[in-house]
Design a protein around this motif. Structure first.
Motif, mmCIF file in Angstrom:
data_model
loop_
_atom_site.group_PDB
_atom_site.id
_atom_site.type_symbol
_atom_site.label_atom_id
_atom_site.label_comp_id
_atom_site.label_asym_id
_atom_site.label_seq_id
_atom_site.Cartn_x
_atom_site.Cartn_y
_atom_site.Cartn_z
ATOM 1 N N GLN A 49 41.609 38.717 36.598
ATOM 2 C CA GLN A 49 42.467 37.413 36.146
ATOM 3 C C GLN A 49 43.825 38.113 35.363
ATOM 4 O OE1 GLN A 49 38.262 35.629 34.807
ATOM 5 N NE2 GLN A 49 39.719 34.044 34.831
ATOM 6 N N PHE A 88 36.084 32.308 32.867
ATOM 7 C CA PHE A 88 35.981 33.824 33.542
ATOM 8 C C PHE A 88 35.677 33.091 35.149
ATOM 9 C CE2 PHE A 88 35.777 36.686 30.253
ATOM 10 C CZ PHE A 88 35.419 35.925 29.160
ATOM 11 N N PHE A 109 32.346 40.020 36.738
ATOM 12 C CA PHE A 109 33.506 39.036 36.226
ATOM 13 C C PHE A 109 34.983 39.608 36.029
ATOM 14 C CE2 PHE A 109 30.842 35.722 34.132
ATOM 15 C CZ PHE A 109 29.393 36.234 34.276
ATOM 16 N N GLY A 110 35.663 38.727 35.778
ATOM 17 C CA GLY A 110 37.254 38.954 35.690
ATOM 18 C C GLY A 110 37.072 39.038 34.074
ATOM 19 N N GLY A 111 38.665 39.262 33.698
ATOM 20 C CA GLY A 111 38.754 39.533 32.332
ATOM 21 C C GLY A 111 38.950 38.190 31.589
ATOM 22 N N GLY A 112 38.985 36.985 32.384
ATOM 23 C CA GLY A 112 39.164 36.022 31.378
ATOM 24 C C GLY A 112 40.567 35.495 31.272
ATOM 25 N N GLN A 154 29.704 42.576 26.837
ATOM 26 C CA GLN A 154 31.013 42.158 26.902
ATOM 27 C C GLN A 154 31.691 42.547 25.660
ATOM 28 O OE1 GLN A 154 31.626 37.871 26.547
ATOM 29 N NE2 GLN A 154 33.645 37.823 27.202
ATOM 30 N N GLY A 164 37.655 41.144 24.266
ATOM 31 C CA GLY A 164 38.739 40.705 25.047
ATOM 32 C C GLY A 164 38.539 41.100 26.751
ATOM 33 N N GLN A 165 37.383 41.387 26.937
ATOM 34 C CA GLN A 165 37.017 41.554 28.362
ATOM 35 C C GLN A 165 35.943 40.717 28.813
ATOM 36 O OE1 GLN A 165 36.027 45.572 29.279
ATOM 37 N NE2 GLN A 165 37.659 46.366 27.705
ATOM 38 N N GLY A 166 35.668 40.613 30.262
ATOM 39 C CA GLY A 166 34.497 39.950 30.897
ATOM 40 C C GLY A 166 33.234 40.445 30.699
#
Lengths: 112, 115
Positions: free
Chosen positions: A6, A89, A102-105, B37, B40-42
């Motif tokens: 992301q 996310f 998952f992406g990083g958001g 988690q 700052g990350q998924g």
């Protein structure tokens, strides 16, 4: 090597306008894609999903679009509301597995 | 309970200390996942259980990490000899399906800080 990305860490939108959150992936084995919403101090909450056999899925104000050839998906929120302010996310799963990547958001801020 | 419950909510551990994080999934949920988690990350996958069987532990970062679900319900994630890089939120998720087609239900997580 990030398989789900992301690229926008944050997005600010005016209330009532459209919010568009983007996500790119590299693994062609992914066949199911999901969006999660996360408020501070809470776990991610499932929002909407799409199978790779579709290119669009709609649920109320939320629509997810999938472009398989570009390995890109997006989440549209229309109209945006202040309560939509959260971290979003995107996540992907291969057909044969149970694990989500998952992406990083992206942090969405909807201004009143 | 109605949701996935994790305890403790917060844990501060001295470097080198062992910790145990607990997850109570939704009653009857077959599948249980642990994710890590970092700030700052998924979330990143750690391990997956189907009932009491640990079917995938490919995401566990080292042999200091160990997870169990002996009776197919409550699960414990244990981290031995904690290091600073273990500081993260540890999320547990569960699903009623053996092959989840929909999103899992996540707990609120345990925030681990190693000092």
């Amino acid at each position: 090597d990030q398989q789900v990305k992301q690229n926008s860490p944050s997005l600010s939108v005016q209330e009532g306008r459209i919010s568009i959150l983007n996500c790119d992936y590299t693994n062609s084995m992914f066949d199911y894609f999901l969006w999660y919403k996360k408020y501070p101090a809470e776990g991610p909450t499932f929002l909407i999903s799409i199978s790779s056999i579709k290119d669009k899925n709609e649920d109320g104000r939320f629509t997810v679009f999938l472009n398989k050839s570009a390995k890109h998906l997006s989440l549209h929120i229309v109209p945006s509301q202040p309560g939509d302010s959260a971290v979003y996310f995107c996540a992907a799963r291969p057909g044969a597995g149970n694990m989500l990547t998952f992406g990083g958001g992206t942090r969405l801020m909807v201004k009143p | 309970g109605a949701g996935v419950s994790q305890s403790p909510r917060y844990k501060v551990a001295k470097r080198g200390q062992d910790v145990a994080l607990r997850c109570d999934p939704i009653s009857g949920h077959v599948s249980l996942f642990w994710y890590q988690q970092a700030l700052g990350q998924g979330p990143e996958f750690l391990t997956y259980f189907q009932n009491e069987a640990q079917l995938d532990k490919s995401g566990l970062p080292s042999d200091r990490f160990f997870a169990e679900r002996p009776e197919g319900s409550v699960s414990t994630l244990k981290i031995q000899r904690t290091q600073q890089e273990d500081s993260a939120v540890y999320l547990c998720a569960s699903s009623p399906y053996t092959k989840p087609l929909y999103g899992y239900t996540f707990g609120s997580g345990t925030r681990l800080t190693v000092v």
